[in-house]
Write a protein that holds these residues in place. Structure first.
Motif, mmCIF file in Angstrom:
data_model
loop_
_atom_site.group_PDB
_atom_site.id
_atom_site.type_symbol
_atom_site.label_atom_id
_atom_site.label_comp_id
_atom_site.label_asym_id
_atom_site.label_seq_id
_atom_site.Cartn_x
_atom_site.Cartn_y
_atom_site.Cartn_z
ATOM 1 N N ALA A 19 0.833 -1.205 0.000
ATOM 2 C CA ALA A 19 0.000 0.000 0.000
ATOM 3 C C ALA A 19 0.867 1.255 0.000
ATOM 4 O O ALA A 19 0.583 2.232 -0.704
ATOM 5 C CB ALA A 19 -0.934 -0.004 1.203
ATOM 6 N N GLY A 20 1.949 1.241 0.785
ATOM 7 C CA GLY A 20 2.845 2.391 0.854
ATOM 8 C C GLY A 20 3.533 2.665 -0.473
ATOM 9 O O GLY A 20 3.568 3.811 -0.941
ATOM 10 N N TYR A 21 4.056 1.617 -1.086
ATOM 11 C CA TYR A 21 4.734 1.789 -2.374
ATOM 12 C C TYR A 21 3.734 2.099 -3.484
ATOM 13 O O TYR A 21 4.062 2.808 -4.437
ATOM 14 C CB TYR A 21 5.555 0.545 -2.714
ATOM 15 N N HIS A 22 2.519 1.560 -3.359
ATOM 16 C CA HIS A 22 1.469 1.854 -4.331
ATOM 17 C C HIS A 22 1.211 3.366 -4.356
ATOM 18 O O HIS A 22 1.167 3.985 -5.423
ATOM 19 C CB HIS A 22 0.186 1.093 -3.977
ATOM 20 N N ARG A 23 1.051 3.948 -3.179
ATOM 21 C CA ARG A 23 0.793 5.394 -3.096
ATOM 22 C C ARG A 23 1.962 6.196 -3.667
ATOM 23 O O ARG A 23 1.772 7.166 -4.408
ATOM 24 C CB ARG A 23 0.542 5.813 -1.639
ATOM 25 N N LEU A 24 3.169 5.778 -3.298
ATOM 26 C CA LEU A 24 4.361 6.475 -3.767
ATOM 27 C C LEU A 24 4.443 6.474 -5.294
ATOM 28 O O LEU A 24 4.635 7.522 -5.924
ATOM 29 C CB LEU A 24 5.609 5.802 -3.180
ATOM 30 N N LEU A 25 4.271 5.302 -5.881
ATOM 31 C CA LEU A 25 4.409 5.170 -7.335
ATOM 32 C C LEU A 25 3.258 5.832 -8.084
ATOM 33 O O LEU A 25 3.460 6.474 -9.118
ATOM 34 C CB LEU A 25 4.525 3.690 -7.713
ATOM 35 N N LEU A 83 12.755 -4.851 -11.184
ATOM 36 C CA LEU A 83 13.443 -4.072 -10.161
ATOM 37 C C LEU A 83 13.197 -4.737 -8.812
ATOM 38 O O LEU A 83 12.053 -4.887 -8.387
ATOM 39 C CB LEU A 83 12.917 -2.633 -10.135
ATOM 40 N N ILE A 84 14.256 -5.172 -8.158
ATOM 41 C CA ILE A 84 14.149 -5.769 -6.828
ATOM 42 C C ILE A 84 14.225 -4.665 -5.774
ATOM 43 O O ILE A 84 15.088 -3.783 -5.855
ATOM 44 C CB ILE A 84 15.292 -6.782 -6.584
ATOM 45 N N PHE A 85 13.311 -4.698 -4.821
ATOM 46 C CA PHE A 85 13.438 -3.825 -3.644
ATOM 47 C C PHE A 85 13.365 -4.731 -2.425
ATOM 48 O O PHE A 85 12.439 -5.497 -2.262
ATOM 49 C CB PHE A 85 12.390 -2.708 -3.646
ATOM 50 N N SER A 86 14.400 -4.686 -1.603
ATOM 51 C CA SER A 86 14.559 -5.705 -0.571
ATOM 52 C C SER A 86 15.189 -5.138 0.698
ATOM 53 O O SER A 86 15.856 -4.105 0.671
ATOM 54 C CB SER A 86 15.441 -6.836 -1.120
ATOM 55 N N VAL A 87 14.964 -5.839 1.810
ATOM 56 C CA VAL A 87 15.660 -5.483 3.054
ATOM 57 C C VAL A 87 17.097 -5.999 3.032
ATOM 58 O O VAL A 87 17.927 -5.583 3.843
ATOM 59 C CB VAL A 87 14.943 -6.049 4.305
ATOM 60 N N HIS A 88 17.400 -6.919 2.124
ATOM 61 C CA HIS A 88 18.727 -7.547 2.097
ATOM 62 C C HIS A 88 19.759 -6.630 1.444
ATOM 63 O O HIS A 88 19.599 -6.220 0.302
ATOM 64 C CB HIS A 88 18.671 -8.876 1.336
ATOM 65 N N THR A 107 17.337 -1.044 -1.957
ATOM 66 C CA THR A 107 16.904 -1.543 -0.659
ATOM 67 C C THR A 107 15.677 -0.761 -0.194
ATOM 68 O O THR A 107 15.385 0.333 -0.674
ATOM 69 C CB THR A 107 18.017 -1.401 0.399
ATOM 70 N N LYS A 108 14.990 -1.344 0.773
ATOM 71 C CA LYS A 108 13.753 -0.729 1.258
ATOM 72 C C LYS A 108 14.011 0.517 2.100
ATOM 73 O O LYS A 108 13.063 1.218 2.447
ATOM 74 C CB LYS A 108 12.915 -1.760 2.037
ATOM 75 N N ARG A 109 15.263 0.798 2.394
ATOM 76 C CA ARG A 109 15.545 2.046 3.118
ATOM 77 C C ARG A 109 15.884 3.173 2.144
ATOM 78 O O ARG A 109 16.211 4.285 2.570
ATOM 79 C CB ARG A 109 16.667 1.848 4.137
ATOM 80 N N SER A 110 15.803 2.887 0.846
ATOM 81 C CA SER A 110 16.067 3.925 -0.151
ATOM 82 C C SER A 110 15.004 5.021 -0.069
ATOM 83 O O SER A 110 13.843 4.768 0.253
ATOM 84 C CB SER A 110 16.048 3.325 -1.563
ATOM 85 N N ALA A 111 15.406 6.235 -0.390
ATOM 86 C CA ALA A 111 14.467 7.358 -0.400
ATOM 87 C C ALA A 111 13.450 7.188 -1.520
ATOM 88 O O ALA A 111 13.700 6.479 -2.505
ATOM 89 C CB ALA A 111 15.237 8.666 -0.587
ATOM 90 N N ALA A 112 12.300 7.834 -1.353
ATOM 91 C CA ALA A 112 11.226 7.733 -2.340
ATOM 92 C C ALA A 112 11.707 8.115 -3.737
ATOM 93 O O ALA A 112 11.378 7.453 -4.727
ATOM 94 C CB ALA A 112 10.056 8.626 -1.924
ATOM 95 N N LYS A 113 12.522 9.166 -3.815
ATOM 96 C CA LYS A 113 12.976 9.621 -5.131
ATOM 97 C C LYS A 113 13.872 8.574 -5.808
ATOM 98 O O LYS A 113 13.933 8.504 -7.047
ATOM 99 C CB LYS A 113 13.708 10.957 -5.015
ATOM 100 N N MET A 115 13.442 5.255 -5.529
ATOM 101 C CA MET A 115 12.509 4.282 -6.092
ATOM 102 C C MET A 115 11.985 4.757 -7.448
ATOM 103 O O MET A 115 11.954 4.002 -8.421
ATOM 104 C CB MET A 115 11.350 4.029 -5.129
ATOM 105 N N LEU A 116 11.575 6.011 -7.532
ATOM 106 C CA LEU A 116 11.037 6.548 -8.773
ATOM 107 C C LEU A 116 12.103 6.574 -9.868
ATOM 108 O O LEU A 116 11.835 6.206 -11.014
ATOM 109 C CB LEU A 116 10.479 7.957 -8.539
ATOM 110 N N GLU A 117 13.309 6.992 -9.493
ATOM 111 C CA GLU A 117 14.409 7.016 -10.463
ATOM 112 C C GLU A 117 14.731 5.606 -10.952
ATOM 113 O O GLU A 117 14.971 5.383 -12.147
ATOM 114 C CB GLU A 117 15.655 7.643 -9.828
ATOM 115 N N ALA A 118 14.716 4.641 -10.023
ATOM 116 C CA ALA A 118 15.013 3.252 -10.380
ATOM 117 C C ALA A 118 13.975 2.695 -11.345
ATOM 118 O O ALA A 118 14.322 2.036 -12.340
ATOM 119 C CB ALA A 118 15.070 2.392 -9.119
ATOM 120 N N VAL A 119 12.697 2.939 -11.065
ATOM 121 C CA VAL A 119 11.630 2.453 -11.942
ATOM 122 C C VAL A 119 11.789 3.031 -13.346
ATOM 123 O O VAL A 119 11.693 2.311 -14.354
ATOM 124 C CB VAL A 119 10.245 2.822 -11.367
ATOM 125 N N ARG A 120 12.043 4.318 -13.428
ATOM 126 C CA ARG A 120 12.178 4.969 -14.745
ATOM 127 C C ARG A 120 13.405 4.477 -15.498
ATOM 128 O O ARG A 120 13.370 4.300 -16.717
ATOM 129 C CB ARG A 120 12.230 6.492 -14.563
#
Length: 210
Positions: A19-25, A83-88, A107-113, A115-120
């Motif tokens: 839900a959190g990542y859904h909102r972010l994306l 794109l893998i997003f992980s605690v590892h 990683t899941k501690r990455s900043a929101a920006k 995640m967006l940059e990685a997806v693009r």
């Protein structure tokens, strides 16, 4: 000028995390979540049906997990963008995912920006490795688990999670006898004699989500 929308399949076994990542994306004008999955098996089926532009997927999930799911998806379509997003945060998972053909790892501690940059970036068929993971790229060749085949490594992870031979055979769709052979080979390669040692090794290398 019409904007190109990046269609995303979001995969994580925790509903709150999704839900959190859904909102972010979805807050990004150029990104749309077209489906969600809570396990690797479901992700594979949805990918075949919907063919999303990018799969954003966790590694540690019930069943086959994100790494094996990535292999199955890339086996079906070697141009799939994952794109893998992980605690590892360790070189073993990074090297294994890159070997499988995954384009991105954050990683899941990455900043929101990030995640967006990685997806693009991954949507453009380009590799994206999070800043906190990049130093592992140099060390990847010294990985203790490099000697294990992809299937042996998957069996190793499931054994470390406490799964039985029969449970692993069902998850990976293999015969118990085949799983037993993989267990014997991986223990020999890693010079360990029992499951307790195996679990300790996995924990010491940061391969288990605690």
């Amino acid at each position: 000028m019409e904007m190109n929308i990046i269609n995303i399949l979001l995969v994580d076994d925790h509903e709150i995390v999704r839900a959190g990542y859904h909102r972010l994306l979805e807050n990004a004008e150029d990104i749309a979540i077209i489906a969600e999955a809570n396990c690797g098996e479901e992700a594979y089926k949805i990918y075949i049906k919907l063919q999303p532009d990018v799969i954003v997927m966790d590694l540690s999930m019930p069943g086959i997990g994100g790494l094996e799911a990535a292999r199955k998806i890339l086996g079906y379509n070697n141009e799939a963008k994952i794109l893998i997003f992980s605690v590892h945060e360790n070189e073993t998972f990074l090297s294994r995912t890159l070997e499988a053909g995954v384009l991105g790892y954050i990683t899941k501690r990455s900043a929101a920006k990030v995640m967006l940059e990685a997806v693009r970036t991954v949507a453009q068929n380009q590799q994206f490795i999070g800043q906190e993971m990049q130093h592992f790229l140099v060390k990847a060749n010294n990985d203790l688990f490099e000697q294990l085949s992809p299937r042996e490594f998957e069996v190793f992870l499931l054994l470390a999670e406490g799964k039985s031979i029969n449970e692993i055979s069902e998850i990976l769709n293999l015969s118990p006898k085949t799983v037993g052979h993989h267990c014997t080979h991986l223990k020999k390669k890693l010079k360990i004699s029992n499951t307790a040692e195996l679990t300790r090794l996995a924990m010491s290398k940061g391969l288990l989500k605690i």
